[in-house]
Enzyme design. Structure first.
Site, PDB file in Angstrom:
ATOM      1  N   ARG A  53       0.554 -58.291 104.074  1.00 45.34           N
ATOM      2  CA  ARG A  53      -0.356 -57.442 103.321  1.00 45.34           C
ATOM      3  C   ARG A  53      -1.520 -56.915 104.156  1.00 45.34           C
ATOM      4  NH1 ARG A  53       2.115 -60.491  99.753  1.00 45.34           N
ATOM      5  NH2 ARG A  53       2.030 -61.919 101.495  1.00 45.34           N
ATOM      6  N   THR A  54      -2.260 -57.844 104.765  1.00 51.38           N
ATOM      7  CA  THR A  54      -3.515 -57.430 105.393  1.00 51.38           C
ATOM      8  C   THR A  54      -3.259 -56.473 106.554  1.00 51.38           C
ATOM      9  OG1 THR A  54      -4.398 -59.576 104.741  1.00 51.38           O
ATOM     10  CG2 THR A  54      -5.705 -58.311 106.292  1.00 51.38           C
ATOM     11  N   LYS A  81       0.910 -65.675 128.132  1.00 51.98           N
ATOM     12  CA  LYS A  81       0.817 -66.032 129.553  1.00 51.98           C
ATOM     13  C   LYS A  81      -0.445 -66.833 129.840  1.00 51.98           C
ATOM     14  CE  LYS A  81       3.117 -61.695 130.871  1.00 51.98           C
ATOM     15  NZ  LYS A  81       2.897 -60.386 131.537  1.00 51.98           N
ATOM     16  N   ARG A 103      -7.446 -61.072 113.124  1.00 56.31           N
ATOM     17  CA  ARG A 103      -7.062 -62.292 112.393  1.00 56.31           C
ATOM     18  C   ARG A 103      -6.715 -63.360 113.419  1.00 56.31           C
ATOM     19  NH1 ARG A 103      -2.972 -63.017 107.438  1.00 56.31           N
ATOM     20  NH2 ARG A 103      -4.850 -62.259 106.416  1.00 56.31           N
ATOM     21  N   HIS A 131     -12.471 -64.392 104.727  1.00 53.70           N
ATOM     22  CA  HIS A 131     -11.556 -63.251 104.651  1.00 53.70           C
ATOM     23  C   HIS A 131     -12.259 -62.210 103.766  1.00 53.70           C
ATOM     24  CE1 HIS A 131      -8.039 -60.890 104.592  1.00 53.70           C
ATOM     25  NE2 HIS A 131      -7.147 -61.743 104.168  1.00 53.70           N
TER      26      HIS A 131
HETATM   27  C1  NCD Z   1      -4.115 -65.134 102.710  1.00 52.97           C
HETATM   28  C2  NCD Z   1      -4.640 -65.353 104.109  1.00 52.97           C
HETATM   29  O1  NCD Z   1      -3.953 -65.093 105.089  1.00 52.97           O
HETATM   30  O2  NCD Z   1      -5.793 -65.754 104.162  1.00 52.97           O
HETATM   31  N1  NCD Z   1      -3.319 -64.041 102.523  1.00 52.97           N
HETATM   32  C3  NCD Z   1      -3.837 -62.761 102.542  1.00 52.97           C
HETATM   33  O3  NCD Z   1      -4.485 -62.334 103.465  1.00 52.97           O
HETATM   34  N2  NCD Z   1      -3.587 -61.996 101.461  1.00 52.97           N
HETATM   35  C4  NCD Z   1      -3.751 -66.372 102.000  1.00 52.97           C
HETATM   36  C5  NCD Z   1      -2.639 -67.255 102.493  1.00 52.97           C
HETATM   37  O4  NCD Z   1      -2.176 -67.182 103.618  1.00 52.97           O
HETATM   38  O5  NCD Z   1      -2.216 -68.086 101.676  1.00 52.97           O
END
Ligand code: NCD
Length: 294
Positions: A53-54, A81, A103, A131
């Site tokens: 999704r993100t 590496k 991320r 997040h």
């Molecule tokens: C979440 C995350 O990666 O923090 N998902 C997201 O970004 N929609 C939650 C998760 O991984 O459970």
């Protein structure tokens, strides 16, 4: 300017982002061509952890605004590496992108990027820390469906200890006037949070937000039998029946159907906002990119 945490946003900015996202959402549904306000800007998507999704949502948001989104694939990069995070950040920064969406499994990794690069850095999830764009899209989704956030009771249930989504929402939603109730299995609750059962949190709630058990972050497996988690801590029809009339169901995804949420509830077209969250995610990220880059 960077977007690293909810705390870094003023109340006025939060309100402006949520309002702008509603407009962008409507424009997109009515196929109004968005203004290409980010024409020729470059957004790097730098995901060291898995994402559906993100990552796709930031890329879509960038493209809708006329920017180019370029994905970094950690598995195919020099990280494999042995390159350090700092050297990777300096290398990517030297290409002079306008924004870098990060991320990472370590808390604080996006902030370390922001110390090194000139580009605007957006935290797309760091370890168990924050997040922020997920919390913003959750707020915008609640606002859209229920027309308000002020005065609502929001139950956030599941693996609170590992959830950056819960942490960002626990900061954001009370600032918008909601009452937050956090609940989950005792071993998945952070210390210092009053112990509520999942049933107590859901009773009378206007919004029920379920979270995935992040087994990849657990040192010891929960050792639960099939069906046990759902029965003890999950969102079942019986538990949902105790929520406020018209209560809505949310989940940031990815879902483990039949574990934290009954599959039929996840697909309930009346109550489940899970797809709406994803759609709103693009609009919120457009609003965030505009705020940082336009
Ligand atoms: C979440 C995350 O990666 O923090 N998902 C997201 O970004 N929609 C939650 C998760 O991984 O459970």
């Amino acid at each position: 300017m960077d977007l690293l945490s909810i705390d870094s946003l003023s109340d006025a900015r939060i309100a402006a982002l949520i309002d702008r996202a509603q407009i962008l959402f409507d424009d997109d549904r009515s196929a109004t061509k968005p203004v290409k306000s980010l024409d020729r800007k470059i957004v790097f998507n730098v995901f060291f952890e898995n994402s559906t999704r993100t990552a796709m949502s930031f890329a879509t948001a960038a493209h809708r605004l006329g920017a180019s989104a370029i994905s970094f694939s950690a598995d195919h990069s020099s990280v494999k590496k042995g390159e350090s995070l700092e050297d990777t950040a300096a290398t990517l920064g030297a290409m002079r992108p306008d924004a870098i969406v990060v991320r990472h499994r370590d808390n604080g990794a996006p902030a370390r990027f922001a110390d090194i690069v000139d580009a605007a850095v957006i935290n797309a999830g760091d370890g168990t820390n924050e997040h922020p764009t997920q919390a913003l899209l959750d707020a915008a989704t609640i606002q859209r469906r229920l027309g308000r956030i002020e005065g609502l009771k929001v139950a956030i249930c599941g693996d609170i200890r590992h959830s950056r989504v819960a942490r960002s929402n626990a900061k954001l939603l009370p600032r918008l006037g909601a009452e937050i109730r956090l609940a989950g299995p005792p071993e998945l609750m952070p210390e210092g949070i009053p112990q509520l059962s999942v049933g107590e949190a859901i009773a009378g709630a206007d919004v029920v937000m379920m979270l995935r058990v992040q087994r990849e972050r657990l040192e010891d497996d929960l050792g639960d039998a099939p069906g046990e988690y759902l029965a003890r801590y999950g969102l079942t029809a019986d538990r949902l029946a105790t929520a406020a009339p018209g209560a809505v169901v949310m989940h940031p995804g990815p879902m483990n159907r039949g574990v934290e949420i009954d599959s039929a509830i996840a697909d309930d077209p009346e109550r489940s906002l899970i797809r709406l969250q994803v759609e709103m995610g693009v609009a919120v990220r457009m609003a965030c990119l505009e705020m940082l880059l336009a």
